[in-house]
Design a protein around this motif. Structure first.
Motif, short mmCIF file in Angstrom:
data_model
loop_
_atom_site.label_atom_id
_atom_site.label_comp_id
_atom_site.label_asym_id
_atom_site.label_seq_id
_atom_site.Cartn_x
_atom_site.Cartn_y
_atom_site.Cartn_z
N ARG A 1 7.46 2.05 10.28
CA ARG A 1 6.72 3.01 11.11
C ARG A 1 6.85 4.44 10.61
O ARG A 1 5.87 5.20 10.62
N ASP A 2 8.03 4.83 10.18
CA ASP A 2 8.24 6.21 9.76
C ASP A 2 7.68 6.51 8.38
O ASP A 2 7.65 7.67 7.95
N GLN A 3 7.26 5.46 7.70
CA GLN A 3 6.68 5.68 6.36
C GLN A 3 5.17 5.82 6.40
O GLN A 3 4.55 6.10 5.38
N ILE A 4 4.61 5.55 7.57
CA ILE A 4 3.14 5.57 7.66
C ILE A 4 2.66 6.55 8.72
O ILE A 4 3.44 7.02 9.55
N GLN A 5 1.36 6.88 8.64
CA GLN A 5 0.71 7.68 9.68
C GLN A 5 -0.35 6.79 10.33
O GLN A 5 -1.20 6.23 9.63
N ILE A 6 -0.27 6.69 11.64
CA ILE A 6 -1.24 5.84 12.35
C ILE A 6 -2.36 6.70 12.94
O ILE A 6 -2.12 7.63 13.70
N ILE A 7 -3.57 6.37 12.52
CA ILE A 7 -4.77 7.00 13.05
C ILE A 7 -5.45 5.97 13.94
O ILE A 7 -5.64 4.82 13.52
N THR A 8 -5.84 6.37 15.14
CA THR A 8 -6.69 5.45 15.90
C THR A 8 -7.71 6.26 16.69
O THR A 8 -7.69 7.48 16.66
N ALA B 1 0.85 -1.20 0.00
CA ALA B 1 0.00 0.00 0.00
C ALA B 1 0.88 1.25 0.00
O ALA B 1 0.63 2.20 -0.74
N VAL B 2 1.91 1.23 0.83
CA VAL B 2 2.81 2.39 0.91
C VAL B 2 3.43 2.65 -0.46
O VAL B 2 3.55 3.80 -0.90
N GLU B 3 3.79 1.59 -1.15
CA GLU B 3 4.37 1.78 -2.49
C GLU B 3 3.36 2.41 -3.45
O GLU B 3 3.73 3.12 -4.38
N LEU B 4 2.10 2.14 -3.20
CA LEU B 4 1.04 2.73 -4.04
C LEU B 4 0.70 4.15 -3.58
O LEU B 4 -0.19 4.79 -4.13
N GLY B 5 1.36 4.61 -2.51
CA GLY B 5 1.10 5.98 -2.03
C GLY B 5 0.03 6.06 -0.96
O GLY B 5 -0.39 7.15 -0.58
N VAL B 6 -0.43 4.92 -0.50
CA VAL B 6 -1.46 4.90 0.56
C VAL B 6 -0.74 4.65 1.88
O VAL B 6 -0.41 3.51 2.22
N THR C 1 4.10 1.14 19.21
CA THR C 1 4.69 2.38 18.73
C THR C 1 4.78 3.38 19.88
O THR C 1 4.16 3.17 20.93
N ASP C 2 5.54 4.42 19.70
CA ASP C 2 5.68 5.43 20.76
C ASP C 2 4.79 6.64 20.54
O ASP C 2 4.76 7.56 21.34
N ARG C 3 4.05 6.64 19.40
CA ARG C 3 3.23 7.82 19.10
C ARG C 3 2.09 7.46 18.16
O ARG C 3 2.22 6.61 17.28
N ILE C 4 0.99 8.16 18.35
CA ILE C 4 -0.15 8.08 17.43
C ILE C 4 -0.15 9.37 16.64
O ILE C 4 -0.07 10.46 17.20
N ASP C 5 -0.21 9.25 15.32
CA ASP C 5 -0.15 10.47 14.50
C ASP C 5 -1.45 11.28 14.63
O ASP C 5 -1.43 12.50 14.65
#
Lengths: 292, 292, 292
Positions: free
Chosen positions: A64-71, A33-38, A111-115
């Motif tokens: 982890r640094d390539q994504i944004q985590i929403i929860t 997904a990340v490769e597709l820009g998602v 993880t240490d952070r939620i985006d």
């Protein structure tokens, strides 16, 4: 507050528990997904998607640094262990519960952070000062970088926003060609005014667009098919996402799929531009009547 | 403008005419309420409670400084003498009528000042500049110290507030476990945002909680009884008030009773703290379904 | 931006094509209206009233400076030549389409400027920044002097206004004794707050007040007749306009007639002042029940 950059489409993990994916498979799916820009990943405490996702991410920490985590937090359903309710399902935006929920999310997500943390559903007992204090502390502690809400009415957004020093990033709401309420109830008008780009859930109407039942469902699917043909789109799915991306509130549609091929299909929507006539043809099919 | 300090619970005199109390009995009731900490007295021109109340207060003028008098204007019903309508019942926020109504209230209440004047029901012909001018004059004359509204929609509050130099103190609205509209229609969201604490009328749903009729009524009563038992509360009445006092808009419930024992029961609610689960259990019984 | 001065009543050309008037007759009608003080002329691209009106005005160019021309854009119906839709009827607030529509209006109206341009019906795809840019350019070019909207919800007005440097002049909405929604849905509250005087269309409910059908229609007509008699008014029409002009949002009623005698009748409304009781009597007949 540092700025947050979400991808135009967001991957939703609502049903991750039902995908039957191993940690390795989840990791592969996310990397593709990340490769597709998602790159933005949508979770919630009550999806129970955080632990399996965290396990997968732990296999390759650099992702982890390539994504944004929403929860999301704020719901207490029965049968959820420490964070569930003893009695009836309810909502809980108290500081104590939110802090506890975020700790559990961080632990499960490894993880240490939620985006981006969203208040999942409006709590009638929401004390806006208490929420402001909670957000400030979570932010100061570096545990949550940005905040938003979900399923809020415009009046609820306005109330909470009035107590916060920073702009809410999003209001995640239900929207699809079969559920267009947010167009008329002020939700999207407020979003555009505040520059608060909505996230959209159930964009495919829970799959009803693929197994239409009512006459209305069928009319909408026919309209989508007509537009797909005109545009040479492979699927009505891409047309739906293009229809959503045409909205002037600049929403982020959430993809609910577990198949990377369907993610790739959805990404094609970013290059599709509907004419206004095409957009309204789909709207009209759902509305059941022409514009006045 | 000097600050106004209302008591957490307000005594309502809507039905005073039907209590059959002598001036001495009214005075005794008020003094007992004051001893219980209930010092704010809610009247309206159309309740016809002002004259008997004023007569009672005249028996012991020192009580006046221990209480806050709230009254309302703006309704012209048929058959109300000088302030009534010749034809159909209607509303009237004109300067002339408001001034006249306040004079009559001051005369009937036998006092030189109204602590809080409310516009009783929204007049479609409300001219916000005219109301602002009226309020300014009443305040300058020392006749009315503070202003508020009743039964206003959020849009009506916003319009009137925009023309006033001082914040409206309250919007007095109907609310009870059997009538929860203000939770979802933006009324309480606006109230919390503006710090405009609502007053709540018909908190016991006009007595329906004591003689439940529908299945829904019965379910709500059962939920209240369950919570009362858990908390060791003497009555469901105290639970209702505690349920209201838990709202983050910090409302002032109005007590409609003529019995000092029931006022005392209600005061106990100030020491009762419902859990969120208990709060939502009552909400769910009224809503007829769990939270989404 | 120079100030705009509209007449208290506005002449509507919605059905001009059906009047069967020659250019000379249109000119005579307009000049007679101007003499009666009705100087604001309401058009829309989709009324197809602009070309015949422009032809009439060309007969006597000096009339142009005595009137204010209002027209509307944003609708693309099927079968409208260059500005129509190929497919379904839809709305279009894009810059390209608005510029094109204004050019066509200027050409058809045979004028160099539109005094007031309205967005005819809310386009769900309205990009508020794009509209702001379009308005700025039209204004800088001297082609449109003022801007407003029509049939917008309060949330839509708030969104668009937030992007504009100047106040929207009006929101033209449907309103009559048989359609009173704008009283309660926030439209008039917002209008008064913003000082954005509404224009009112279909004030006579599409003629239903002259051939009442339902019991409700008849009750409203009876109330209007009663008030007309009390006031010595010649027609219920004048009473309707006086009823509208009593609104504190200071609306501009639009007259839909082609008869100068009826314009003259309507103008008499400016001297009629209803009592609040009379106003509410008409409201009550329409509402079907007294005020609470």
């Amino acid at each position: 507050m540092s700025s947050l950059s979400l991808s135009p489409l967001v991957l939703g993990f609502w049903r991750l528990k039902h995908w039957g994916y191993s940690p390795q498979q989840i990791l592969a799916f996310v990397e593709q997904a990340v490769e597709l820009g998602v790159t933005s990943m949508d979770h919630a405490m009550v999806y129970r998607s955080e632990a399996p996702f965290g396990e997968a991410m732990a296999l390759k920490p650099s992702v982890r640094d390539q994504i944004q985590i929403i929860t999301k937090c704020g719901i207490r359903p029965m049968g959820f262990g420490e964070l569930g309710a003893q009695g009836v399902n309810h909502y809980d935006f108290s500081k104590a519960y939110t802090m506890q929920s975020v700790e559990a999310s961080l632990r499960d997500l490894q993880t240490d952070r939620i985006d981006l943390l969203l208040l999942h559903r409006p709590d009638f007992l929401m004390d806006i000062s208490e929420v402001a204090e909670t957000f400030a502390q979570l932010n100061a502690d570096g545990k949550v970088l940005h905040f938003g809400v979900s399923n809020f009415t415009p009046a609820q957004v306005e109330a909470l926003q009035s107590a916060l020093p920073d702009a809410l990033v999003t209001n995640q709401v239900e929207f699809s060609p079969l559920n267009m309420a947010a167009l008329s109830d002020g939700t999207f008008d407020q979003a555009q005014r505040l520059g608060m780009r909505p996230m959209l859930w159930s964009c495919l109407a829970g799959g009803r667009l693929f197994s239409p039942e009512s006459e209305r469902d069928k009319a909408v699917v026919a309209a989508l098919q007509g537009v797909a043909q005109e545009l040479g789109a492979d699927s009505i799915e891409a047309v739906v996402y293009a229809w959503l991306l045409a909205l002037p509130c600049n929403p982020y549609p959430i993809l609910g799929t577990s198949k990377i091929a369907r993610v790739a299909d959805a990404v094609k929507a970013l290059d599709i531009k509907l004419t206004r006539e095409q957009w309204y043809r789909i709207w009209e099919a759902s509305n059941g009547a022409s514009v006045p």
